[in-house]
Motif scaffolding. Structure first.
Motif, PDB file in Angstrom:
ATOM      1  N   VAL A 294       0.852  -1.193   0.000  1.00 27.42           N
ATOM      2  CA  VAL A 294       0.000   0.000   0.000  1.00 27.42           C
ATOM      3  C   VAL A 294       0.884   1.238   0.000  1.00 27.42           C
ATOM      4  N   PRO A 295       0.603   2.196  -0.895  1.00 30.28           N
ATOM      5  CA  PRO A 295       1.413   3.425  -0.908  1.00 30.28           C
ATOM      6  C   PRO A 295       1.337   4.130   0.442  1.00 30.28           C
ATOM      7  N   SER A 296       2.490   4.479   0.994  1.00 28.14           N
ATOM      8  CA  SER A 296       2.509   5.252   2.231  1.00 28.14           C
ATOM      9  C   SER A 296       2.499   6.726   1.882  1.00 28.14           C
ATOM     10  N   SER A 297       2.216   7.553   2.860  1.00 27.56           N
ATOM     11  CA  SER A 297       2.168   8.989   2.607  1.00 27.56           C
ATOM     12  C   SER A 297       3.529   9.471   2.142  1.00 27.56           C
ATOM     13  N   GLY A 298       3.597   9.894   0.879  1.00 30.22           N
ATOM     14  CA  GLY A 298       4.880  10.318   0.324  1.00 30.22           C
ATOM     15  C   GLY A 298       5.164  11.793   0.521  1.00 30.22           C
ATOM     16  N   SER A 299       4.190  12.521   1.066  1.00 29.55           N
ATOM     17  CA  SER A 299       4.359  13.966   1.219  1.00 29.55           C
ATOM     18  C   SER A 299       5.073  14.296   2.519  1.00 29.55           C
ATOM     19  N   THR A 300       6.129  15.086   2.434  1.00 25.68           N
ATOM     20  CA  THR A 300       6.866  15.497   3.629  1.00 25.68           C
ATOM     21  C   THR A 300       6.472  16.899   4.079  1.00 25.68           C
ATOM     22  N   ASP A 301       5.651  17.580   3.275  1.00 31.32           N
ATOM     23  CA  ASP A 301       5.266  18.946   3.622  1.00 31.32           C
ATOM     24  C   ASP A 301       3.758  19.070   3.846  1.00 31.32           C
ATOM     25  N   THR A 302       3.103  17.939   4.149  1.00 31.92           N
ATOM     26  CA  THR A 302       1.674  17.985   4.444  1.00 31.92           C
ATOM     27  C   THR A 302       1.444  18.778   5.716  1.00 31.92           C
TER      28      THR A 302
ATOM     29  N   ASN B 150      -3.670  19.327  10.231  1.00 32.38           N
ATOM     30  CA  ASN B 150      -4.870  20.117  10.497  1.00 32.38           C
ATOM     31  C   ASN B 150      -5.239  20.153  11.975  1.00 32.38           C
ATOM     32  N   GLY B 151      -4.368  19.570  12.817  1.00 36.31           N
ATOM     33  CA  GLY B 151      -4.604  19.611  14.250  1.00 36.31           C
ATOM     34  C   GLY B 151      -5.545  18.545  14.763  1.00 36.31           C
ATOM     35  N   LYS B 152      -6.002  17.645  13.872  1.00 31.99           N
ATOM     36  CA  LYS B 152      -6.951  16.619  14.287  1.00 31.99           C
ATOM     37  C   LYS B 152      -6.274  15.250  14.319  1.00 31.99           C
ATOM     38  N   MET B 153      -6.679  14.440  15.294  1.00 32.66           N
ATOM     39  CA  MET B 153      -6.142  13.097  15.418  1.00 32.66           C
ATOM     40  C   MET B 153      -7.230  12.076  15.104  1.00 32.66           C
TER      41      MET B 153
ATOM     42  N   LYS C  83      -4.971   4.781   6.665  1.00 32.74           N
ATOM     43  CA  LYS C  83      -3.927   5.567   7.329  1.00 32.74           C
ATOM     44  C   LYS C  83      -3.248   6.511   6.348  1.00 32.74           C
ATOM     45  N   THR C  84      -2.975   6.008   5.134  1.00 30.21           N
ATOM     46  CA  THR C  84      -2.337   6.852   4.121  1.00 30.21           C
ATOM     47  C   THR C  84      -3.230   8.024   3.735  1.00 30.21           C
ATOM     48  N   ALA C  85      -4.514   7.741   3.495  1.00 28.98           N
ATOM     49  CA  ALA C  85      -5.442   8.796   3.085  1.00 28.98           C
ATOM     50  C   ALA C  85      -5.575   9.875   4.156  1.00 28.98           C
ATOM     51  N   PHE C  86      -5.746   9.474   5.398  1.00 30.95           N
ATOM     52  CA  PHE C  86      -5.874  10.447   6.485  1.00 30.95           C
ATOM     53  C   PHE C  86      -4.586  11.251   6.666  1.00 30.95           C
ATOM     54  N   SER C  87      -3.440  10.567   6.617  1.00 26.68           N
ATOM     55  CA  SER C  87      -2.157  11.255   6.793  1.00 26.68           C
ATOM     56  C   SER C  87      -1.937  12.299   5.713  1.00 26.68           C
ATOM     57  N   GLU C  88      -2.273  11.948   4.450  1.00 27.17           N
ATOM     58  CA  GLU C  88      -2.060  12.874   3.343  1.00 27.17           C
ATOM     59  C   GLU C  88      -3.041  14.034   3.358  1.00 27.17           C
ATOM     60  N   GLN C  89      -4.083  13.937   4.167  1.00 22.18           N
ATOM     61  CA  GLN C  89      -5.020  15.045   4.318  1.00 22.18           C
ATOM     62  C   GLN C  89      -4.776  15.829   5.607  1.00 22.18           C
ATOM     63  N   GLY C  90      -3.639  15.558   6.255  1.00 24.64           N
ATOM     64  CA  GLY C  90      -3.238  16.375   7.393  1.00 24.64           C
ATOM     65  C   GLY C  90      -3.640  15.851   8.751  1.00 24.64           C
ATOM     66  N   TYR C  91      -4.277  14.694   8.796  1.00 30.41           N
ATOM     67  CA  TYR C  91      -4.644  14.114  10.087  1.00 30.41           C
ATOM     68  C   TYR C  91      -3.448  13.387  10.692  1.00 30.41           C
TER      69      TYR C  91
ATOM     70  N   ILE D 205      -7.549   5.307  -2.209  1.00 26.55           N
ATOM     71  CA  ILE D 205      -6.934   6.339  -1.372  1.00 26.55           C
ATOM     72  C   ILE D 205      -7.310   7.736  -1.871  1.00 26.55           C
ATOM     73  N   ASP D 206      -7.245   7.948  -3.174  1.00 24.48           N
ATOM     74  CA  ASP D 206      -7.579   9.252  -3.763  1.00 24.48           C
ATOM     75  C   ASP D 206      -9.049   9.616  -3.523  1.00 24.48           C
ATOM     76  N   ALA D 207      -9.939   8.605  -3.656  1.00 21.49           N
ATOM     77  CA  ALA D 207     -11.368   8.866  -3.457  1.00 21.49           C
ATOM     78  C   ALA D 207     -11.672   9.221  -2.008  1.00 21.49           C
ATOM     79  N   LEU D 208     -11.037   8.517  -1.072  1.00 24.42           N
ATOM     80  CA  LEU D 208     -11.242   8.809   0.349  1.00 24.42           C
ATOM     81  C   LEU D 208     -10.714  10.190   0.711  1.00 24.42           C
ATOM     82  N   LYS D 209      -9.569  10.566   0.155  1.00 24.07           N
ATOM     83  CA  LYS D 209      -9.011  11.888   0.427  1.00 24.07           C
ATOM     84  C   LYS D 209      -9.980  12.990   0.002  1.00 24.07           C
ATOM     85  N   LYS D 210     -10.659  12.806  -1.128  1.00 23.93           N
ATOM     86  CA  LYS D 210     -11.632  13.797  -1.572  1.00 23.93           C
ATOM     87  C   LYS D 210     -12.787  13.926  -0.592  1.00 23.93           C
ATOM     88  N   GLU D 211     -13.192  12.800  -0.021  1.00 28.45           N
ATOM     89  CA  GLU D 211     -14.298  12.801   0.945  1.00 28.45           C
ATOM     90  C   GLU D 211     -13.902  13.489   2.250  1.00 28.45           C
ATOM     91  N   LEU D 212     -12.606  13.451   2.559  1.00 29.43           N
ATOM     92  CA  LEU D 212     -12.139  14.046   3.806  1.00 29.43           C
ATOM     93  C   LEU D 212     -11.919  15.552   3.687  1.00 29.43           C
TER      94      LEU D 212
END
Length: 220
Positions: A33-41, A44-47, A119-127, A213-220
């Motif tokens: 599963v692709p892990s969050s590749g973004s280092t500058d995400t 958003n302060g939410k867990m 986990k990847t989708a939430f992480s890439e959206q700042g959670y 993952i992309d579809a879930l990120k849009k929902e978040l």
């Protein structure tokens, strides 16, 4: 004339066998599963905590369509729960007859794959994804059920189509406002291939996971 027909039929038969790959065996694969590749995400302060992921797929012994989960080697009725949770596809020969299976390697299940995708989708959206023991009173709780996670083959004359469907029901419990949000995420990935080798199955399933993952990120 009869000899020409026999030769043509033999050629077609060989082509169908080649296109289907080793359809009679049980293929074992690993999904990364692709892990969050973004280092500058920006956080958003939410867990969030992934409380549970449950496999709710229903297997049938002789389904009418190939997109319904089923198993060879004794069928679903004789398979253990562990085998069912690892099953992600059913192989078919060039004429569409269901034969071998495709299983995830030992230690990996559709539940662990979807959990990692969440986990990847939430992480890439700042959670910030935390463990159960680290959650606080305002941590968002995530409960997911897997309704579909299946790959299947549709035969063709010169090529086969491999498809992968993923559908989950994701429920978010948000303590700060008492809300419960339900998100149905459904995706499909497919492609044309010359053979049904494991690498091609993995490619189409990996494509579905990325779409998920992309579809879930849009929902978040």
């Amino acid at each position: 004339m009869k000899k020409v027909f026999t030769i043509k039929f033999s050629v077609i038969l060989v082509l169908m066998i080649i296109l289907s790959g080793c359809a009679t065996n049980r293929g074992i694969v690993r999904l990364d599963v692709p892990s969050s590749g973004s280092t500058d995400t920006q956080l958003n302060g939410k867990m969030v905590v992934i409380e549970s992921v449950k496999d709710n797929r229903q297997f049938q012994e002789d389904p009418k369509t190939q997109d319904i989960p089923s198993l060879g080697f004794g069928g679903a009725a004789s398979a253990t729960d562990e085998i069912k949770k690892r099953a992600i596809g059913r192989k078919r020969n060039g004429f569409g007859k269901a034969l071998g299976d495709i299983l995830l390697e030992e230690g990996q299940t559709v539940e662990t794959v979807i959990e990692n995708a969440l986990k990847t989708a939430f992480s890439e959206q700042g959670y910030r994804v935390v463990q159960e023991k680290s959650k606080t009173a305002d941590t968002i709780t995530v409960v997911a059920s897997i309704e579909k996670f299946w790959a299947y083959m549709t035969p063709g004359f010169w090529a086969i189509t491999l498809s992968s469907d993923i559908s989950t029901d994701v429920v978010l419990k948000i303590p700060e406002n008492g809300k419960v949000e339900e998100k149905i995420i459904t995706v499909r990935s497919e492609g044309k291939y010359q053979t049904g080798i494991e690498e091609n199955w993995m490619e189409v399933v990996h494509g579905a996971i990325q779409k998920y993952i992309d579809a879930l990120k849009k929902e978040l």
